[in-house]
Motif scaffolding. Structure first.
Motif: not given
Ligand SMILES: C[S@@+](CC[C@H](N)C(=O)[O-])C[C@H]1O[C@@H](n2cnc3c(N)ncnc32)[C@H](O)[C@@H]1O
Length: 281
Positions: A113-117, A148-154, A191-194
């Motif tokens: 998720g680092q890229e879309p964030y 799953t990790r990306a969506e959690r954002g931790i 605001n991000i769709t996974w």
């Protein structure tokens, strides 16, 4: 590992993810698959291969693919791409879109998720009206665990220290108690769709993005797969849209549907049908 097992795994990975193993990548296979085999209770790779061949364990097939498709990433990776997102790409897109039109961005192999964030933070920080109004970010990957990790954002302290300036960390993340890491604030997660998506498959589900970030994944594909994926992306991308690849990647020799943008130092491409590939020309 026996040559027949190496050959089986090479074909399996090519089919499942488009990943090509070089002639002598036994070490890579062993370093990633021996721990996986052990975690499944197998004696080693031979037993893992036997189970894969039987086709009775779809979860194992997914786990093998995930173990081999490296998920390496970081915030603002190849910083120049984000600088040019801010100074070249978004201004050009906004100039051509009406205020009510949503801007669609697709991070095509988003890993954890680092890229879309990083894309979302760039927009929130530098184009606040766009952020609150009309931007749709889709982030996809073949690996459901990284999603799953990306969506959690931790993220751990180590992960946020890689590439994320401290002021952005403090502005956009909440520190979790007991040194459990940092969590990106809700508006970014919401605001991000996974989406789980294999780039080798039909890309219709991604709609018609204005901007595609597809970085550090095509480099692992064999030339014919790379060519096919780029061809399908060219069909999806808006005719005046942009494609951003990783620093070491190019469409050169793989796809003539895109041309490199001369104004950018990072790997930014536009559909060839756009007459001038320089924004200033
Ligand atoms: C090295 S990471 C790149 C992450 C991010 N784009 C960056 O540049 O930092 C590569 C990602 O591509 C994903 N991947 C590998 N093969 C894929 C495929 N066939 N379809 C979709 N994603 C794939 C992996 O799961 C991994 O998360």
């Amino acid at each position: 590992m026996r040559p027949s097992e190496y050959d089986f795994l090479s074909v399996f990975l090519l089919r499942s993810s488009g990943l090509t193993l070089g002639a002598d990548e036994e070490y890579l296979l062993e370093s990633r698959l021996v721990p996986l085999a052990q975690s499944w209770g197998f004696l080693g790779i031979p037993e893992l291969v036997e189970t894969l061949k039987k086709g009775t364990e779809p979860r194992l097939a997914t786990a093998v693919t995930a173990a081999m498709t490296a998920e390496e990433t970081s915030f603002y990776r190849d910083r120049q791409s984000f600088e040019e997102l801010k100074t070249v790409i978004l201004p050009a897109l906004l100039q051509r879109r009406r205020a009510w039109q949503p801007l669609r961005i697709w991070s095509a192999a988003c890993s954890t998720g680092q890229e879309p964030y990083s894309i979302a933070m760039t927009i929130a920080d530098h184009f606040p009206a766009l952020w609150t109004r009309a931007v749709e970010i889709l982030a996809s990957d073949i690996d459901s665990e990284v999603l799953t990790r990306a969506e959690r954002g931790i993220y751990s302290q180590f992960e946020v220290q890689r590439g994320l300036p401290i002021q952005l960390l403090l502005r956009h993340f909440d520190q979790l108690p007991d040194q459990a890491g940092w969590r990106i604030k809700p508006p970014f997660r919401e605001n991000i769709t996974w989406m789980r998506l294999n780039l080798r498959e039909n890309l219709a589900r991604v709609g018609k993005p204005d901007l595609i970030f597809c970085r550090n994944v095509l480099i692992d594909f064999e030339p014919s797969t790379r060519q096919a994926v780029l061809g399908r992306m060219a069909q999806r991308l808006a005719p005046d849209g942009f494609l951003v690849l990783g620093a070491a990647e190019s469409v050169f020799g793989a796809c003539d549907a895109f041309q490199r943008l001369r104004d950018c130092k990072s790997a930014v491409f536009r559909p060839t049908a756009i007459k001038s590939v320089s924004l200033t020309a």
